[in-house]
Structures are given as C-alpha cells and as structure tokens.
Design a protein around this motif. Sequence first.
Motif, short mmCIF file in Angstrom:
data_model
loop_
_atom_site.label_atom_id
_atom_site.label_comp_id
_atom_site.label_asym_id
_atom_site.label_seq_id
_atom_site.Cartn_x
_atom_site.Cartn_y
_atom_site.Cartn_z
N SER A 386 -25.33 31.41 72.80
CA SER A 386 -25.14 32.38 71.77
C SER A 386 -24.09 32.14 70.69
O SER A 386 -23.21 31.36 71.01
CB SER A 386 -25.15 33.83 72.85
N ARG A 387 -23.91 33.12 69.90
CA ARG A 387 -22.77 33.01 69.06
C ARG A 387 -21.55 33.45 69.87
O ARG A 387 -20.46 32.68 69.62
CB ARG A 387 -22.84 34.23 68.03
N GLU A 388 -21.48 34.13 70.77
CA GLU A 388 -20.45 34.42 71.53
C GLU A 388 -20.08 33.32 72.59
O GLU A 388 -18.78 32.96 72.70
CB GLU A 388 -20.87 35.78 72.68
N ASP A 389 -21.08 32.62 73.05
CA ASP A 389 -20.78 31.45 73.79
C ASP A 389 -20.11 30.40 72.97
O ASP A 389 -18.91 29.73 73.18
CB ASP A 389 -22.05 30.72 74.09
N GLU A 390 -20.45 30.00 71.65
CA GLU A 390 -19.86 29.26 70.79
C GLU A 390 -18.33 29.40 70.47
O GLU A 390 -17.56 28.69 70.80
CB GLU A 390 -20.67 29.03 69.47
N HIS A 391 -18.11 30.83 70.08
CA HIS A 391 -16.89 31.04 69.86
C HIS A 391 -16.01 31.05 70.95
O HIS A 391 -14.70 31.01 70.96
CB HIS A 391 -16.80 32.56 69.04
N ALA A 392 -16.52 31.45 72.23
CA ALA A 392 -15.62 31.82 73.36
C ALA A 392 -15.22 30.50 74.24
O ALA A 392 -14.46 30.26 75.04
CB ALA A 392 -16.05 32.82 74.14
N TRP A 393 -16.32 29.52 74.15
CA TRP A 393 -16.23 28.65 75.29
C TRP A 393 -16.19 27.17 74.77
O TRP A 393 -16.22 26.20 75.37
CB TRP A 393 -17.51 28.55 75.99
N ARG A 636 -5.29 38.46 78.06
CA ARG A 636 -5.36 37.71 79.69
C ARG A 636 -6.62 37.90 80.15
O ARG A 636 -7.13 37.10 81.17
CB ARG A 636 -4.54 38.93 80.40
N ASP A 637 -7.67 38.50 79.43
CA ASP A 637 -8.91 38.44 80.16
C ASP A 637 -10.14 37.69 79.18
O ASP A 637 -11.16 37.53 79.75
CB ASP A 637 -9.22 40.15 80.01
N GLY A 638 -9.49 36.85 78.45
CA GLY A 638 -10.42 36.08 77.88
C GLY A 638 -10.23 35.80 76.32
O GLY A 638 -9.34 36.52 75.51
N ILE A 639 -11.14 35.16 75.67
CA ILE A 639 -11.04 34.89 74.08
C ILE A 639 -11.51 36.38 73.44
O ILE A 639 -12.40 36.80 73.85
CB ILE A 639 -11.85 33.89 73.70
N THR A 640 -10.89 36.69 72.59
CA THR A 640 -11.29 37.94 71.82
C THR A 640 -11.75 37.78 70.20
O THR A 640 -12.45 38.72 70.04
CB THR A 640 -10.17 38.97 71.59
N SER A 641 -11.61 36.57 69.88
CA SER A 641 -12.31 36.14 68.55
C SER A 641 -13.68 35.46 68.83
O SER A 641 -13.96 34.54 68.90
CB SER A 641 -11.48 35.18 67.85
N ARG A 642 -14.73 36.66 69.22
CA ARG A 642 -16.00 36.09 69.50
C ARG A 642 -17.04 36.30 68.56
O ARG A 642 -18.26 36.05 68.71
CB ARG A 642 -16.16 36.95 70.80
#
Length: 714
Positions: A386-393, A636-642
């Motif tokens: 997904s777009r969120e996968d790509e941006h965050a991972w 602290r909880d993860g990538i925010t630019s998703r």
Amino acid sequence: MTGNPSLAAYPDVEDWIVVRADGRVEVRTGKVEIGQGIDSATALIVADELGVPFERIAMAPVTTGPSPDEGYTAGSSSLEHSGQAVRLAAATARRELLRRAARRLGADAADLEAGDGLVRSHATNRTVAFAELVRDAPVSGPVDPLAPLRHGVRTRPEDIEPFHMRGRVTGTLKFVHDLCPPGTLHARIVRPPHYHAVLAGLPDNIEGTLGGVRLVRDGSFLAVAHGDEHRTIRGAERLSTAARWRSLRNLDEGPVGQRLSRNRRESFPVHGGVARDEPVATQRWSGPGTIHAVYERPYQMHASLAPSAALAILADGHYRVWTHSQGIYPLRGALAEALDCDPASITVTHAPGAGCYGHNGADDAALEAALVARAIPGRPVLLKWSREDEHAWEPYGSAMRIELCARLGRDAAVEAWSHETCSDTHLMRAWPDPVRPQAGKFLAPRYRTDPLPAPAPVPSLGAGGGIHRNATPPYAFPEMRIVKHLVHGLPLRVSALRTLGAFANVFAAESFMDELAHETASDPVAYRRRHLEDPRSVDVLDAAARRFGWSARPAAENPAGTGRGVALARYRNAKAYCAVAVEVRVDDDASIRLQRAVIAADAGEIVHADGLAAQLEGGFVQAASWTLLEAVTWDRDGITSRDWESYPILRFDNIPEIETVLLDRPGEPFLGAGEAACGPAGAAIANAVFDAAGIRARRLPLTRESLRRAASDG
C-alpha cells in the motif's frame, strides 16, 4: 577485458548478442530498464555497431539463467559496463559476418560494408543478408576487446521510437502490478506499528471473520490472500484492527543531527577517493582565513509513485518470481537464503514497476510474495504494498551531517580543505557473500517465528563508496583532508537512494565553495575556475555559464527576490561531468520558486542524446524535490510521514524551464550520467536562494520554516 567486469564474467559474443536466421538481432543484458532508457540506448549501440536497423533489434527479457549476471543496475554504470560489452560483441560479430560474406561473395573483406542488415561489396554492388550468413552456423566465440569500432555512424534519435514508449503513453504497458495469470491470489501484508513491535496476539476465531480470505502467519509475519483483490483488502483491514502488538522498544525521537555527531562511529581517512582502514589525522586549522560550516540532510524516501509489488508462484518445488528489483541475481541469492532452498530452484524475472533509482521496497515485496506462495503452493500470488507500506517501511536514504573547513591564503585561494561526512550506511542491499548472511536485510525475516536480526552495517572502503561518494571535490587544492564516519545506532532503516552519499556531499561542498566565493568577494563561477585543473570540468562549467548568460555582477543588481546559483561535480569523481546553473525567486513568505535551470554535461561519447538529456533533467527534478521539500518524519510510535501530504514532493507548478547542453566526445569512453545532475542541482538551488535572500540555509530541505530558522540563526 579486465577493466570491464561484465565482459570478464561473460567473454563470448553469444552471451550478449544473437544474430537470428530471420535477420533480427537479440540483445542480452543483465541491466534492467527502470525508466532510464538503458534498453533503447543498448539497442542503438548494437544497431549502429553491427549495421542493423533499430527496429530489428529485440531486447531479451532480463531473467536469471539466460541473462548475464551484471549485479545491480546502479551507480550510473550500465553503459560503461553493459553498453561497452555489447558494443564490442557487436563489433566482433560484424567482423565475423564480413569475413563470411567475403567468402560468399568472392571479395576482399576490406571492400565490404555492413548496413541495413546486409553486407555489400563496393566493387560489385552484390549483397548478402546477415540472415543467410548465420543460417548454417551462429556467430559465436570470444569477444575481441580490440575489434575495430565504427565511429561516426549514429542513428538519429528522432529516427527511433524508444522501447515501451508507446505502451507508456497509451497505458497498454503491463507493469508487475498488472500481472494476473489464471488462478492468481491477491495478497497484502499486515504490519506492526513500527520496527520494534511484535505480535502479542490474534482473536481465536480470526480467520472465520475474514470473509473467506486466507490467513498466512509465521510469528509476527501476517499476510492475507484471496482471488478477489477487494476482498483481500477488506480482510487485511479486519486483521489489522484485530491484531494486538507489543513494543519491545520505541523509536529514538532525538534530533538525528545530534545522533550523527555523538553516536558510536567508525572513522576512515579517504585518499584518492578510496577510504583507508588507518588512523584519522586531526584537523587543527584555526585563526584568520579559516572558515567552518556544517550541512545536514534528513532521511529521505525513494517516493515511488506506485508502491512496490511482486508476483510469485511455487510449483513442483520451483519458485518463479517477477519483480521490479534492480538486481535479479543478487535477489535470487538472497531469496534462496531466506527461503532455505537452492538458488537453482528459483527463477527471477524483471518486470516493469514504478520508477525508482535505489533500494526501495521491491526486494521486500518479492520475498513476501514468495513466502505467501510457499504457504499456498500451486497458485500465483500477486502481492502489492500500500502507499502507507511504501512510505513507512521502505529503506530510506541515510541522513547525513557534513562538516567542512577551509583555510584561505592571502590571494583568497583555498590552501587547505577538510571534508568530514557522518552517516549511516547507504549499502544494505542483499549481495552474494559467502561470509555474511544476507536474509536479514529483508523485512520479513525479522518478524518470523525464528526472527533474523538486521545485520550491522559494514564499512565500504572502495572508490566511490556510499558515505564518501563525491566527498573528494573536483578542485586542485594544495592540501585536502577527507574523512568518512560510519555512525551506528541510528533510528531508521536505510539503504541505497539515488547517488547514495554523493547528493549531500556535493550539496555541502558546492554550497561551501559558494560561501568562500562570497567571503572573498569573488564571482562564484570565476572562483571555481581558478581552482580547477581538469579541462573537462572547466568545459562543462563554462558551457553552463554561457548558456545561462552568467556574468559577474554584484548581488545588489538582482531583480527583487531573484537570485542565481551554480554548482559543479564529476559524479563519483570518475563518471560524467556536470555543471548546473539555476535562477530562483524567494517570495515574501519564504517560499521558493524555481525559475530557470541550465544543465551542462560531458558523458563521453553520446549514444542517445534525447535519453541522456532526459536522465539529466529527471535527476535535476528529483534533486530539486529533495532540496526543497522532502524529509521523513517519525515519533516514538513509528513513521508519521505516510502519505503525500505528510511527505510532499515537487509538483508540476514548480518545475522550472530547463535547458540541457551536451558536450559530445566521439571516440571517448561512455561515462555514466544517470546521477550526475543531482548533487550540482541541490547546491545550485541553495546557492541561488542565498543570492536572492541573503540566507545561507545549510540544513535540508529548504522549506519556509527552515529558511526562517536559518535567517533567525544569522
């Protein structure tokens, strides 16, 4: 042939080209087409060298087994390695065809000419087709590195239609995302909130609530699959809502610039572009004439316009994987390690995907598709991020901190130069290594029942390595001190992004040269020229300045809010030369508008001028986006630019008018140019901002907030 690793590994003509009995020519290469036009450029080389119309050239699919193993398509090396290999193979084949034709026509080979797929005798005007000359025996044997080349014979770019262009324009080109053979299952991954979270539990009846969607679980690795893509997406949403995660630790929220300067590091001096495993000399310059500056680049994404994807099937004990990876052979080896199988039981084929220069999520998606295919054998599995996968991972481009110092002499020239680069690794792609395991470089193995930890980064000491790429400036300074620092314990996952460390190193060094020019009341172009000895560097700098209309003038003569900047580099200190001049406008609200840009480049002998210009202009646009907008954010909880709001990229409304000047060098070696414009583009923009607004912003990106902060910092 020792200077060309591709030819050294694949020394025979038939490894590279096959002249078919129907008159067509098949070209084999291990370099993949990822939007850079390498397939069309390679075909042009063969067409011109062999004497065959471009439309009769067919590029073979890049797949493990039939294709040469050329590692990764990276580092602007495709034409230098693969292009030169096919050129020499074609020249060797042409000589053999002329020899056969001489026998057939009863003529002297010196009186024969190859062209249009024919050999013609000047003496008798008789011809014989290539197809007839290979009917009884294919052209084979070792490539002759001394085979005479055809110089000055070039197909005009306007006479060809580049491969895949019609499909891209009409929307008929099939990308890996479009591959859907009969019986395909569509798959999605359900991920933890951040790197350091593991699965705490799932409801006992979870699979019964997924609407017939198949659940694949291995420890904290969760995937769902179904024949209907919409139902797969809905099932992934339900599973994500139901899953409970436990954080082993949180992400480090501290400013990355501080971590780059304070964390544990390994330090290496760089001499002649090569890092040495020896003590680092301390820089002790101070006092009058000594100038210091620090520049920073944030983590940045590949920001592919379409998320990663892969198709995989396991049938009869053999995996077949279709991927947009930039290295099918290294990927096959790493997949075999992660799947605990023989590499011979895996076939990896390249398929078009979203444009990406670097190590994005493509390799991870390939392994994830294979893992789902192993759980559901006999069915093709098309897995999409997904777009969120790509941006965050995806693995990001490393954040960097560059510390510069120069000592000036009485004549304002640089007497001594110090460049120290602090960075995480830029090289976490899987690569065949008999000593160091590679599977931990993927995401999925970190979350399986028996998790593999991410491997510790290993210093790259070779010429043009990641951190120190282009840390050595192109100028003839009497004394130079270059140091690379591999910093450990940084918070985000990183790997190769276009240019690796070169973009930030050139941005810093060329911004600093601009500072020195202004400090000494010198014209920025003239100041660079006085420190250059390489005539080809001088030529591209002069060419950019001429086309731009650069003339020495005080900043007071600028139109209100408008400024100009210039920068120069030779990519990797060994490939294409490039100079960029830019005009910008800085508005009252501190927003930056790109007005005009000139790119001048020397890439040796030009094969395809349109393709070369497109690569340079594309590099400028991507670097402009990095310079003005792009930065990964996290807490602290993860990538925010998703998404595209939290991670903006350059839009069409801020693309400047771009002119490209190409300096052709017929007979000179091909020089890789795909990444040559990126570093100079970023520095030229920053220098133009200073010229327009008097603000020296040393921390990227140059957003309105960062310009205001730089102005308040003085």
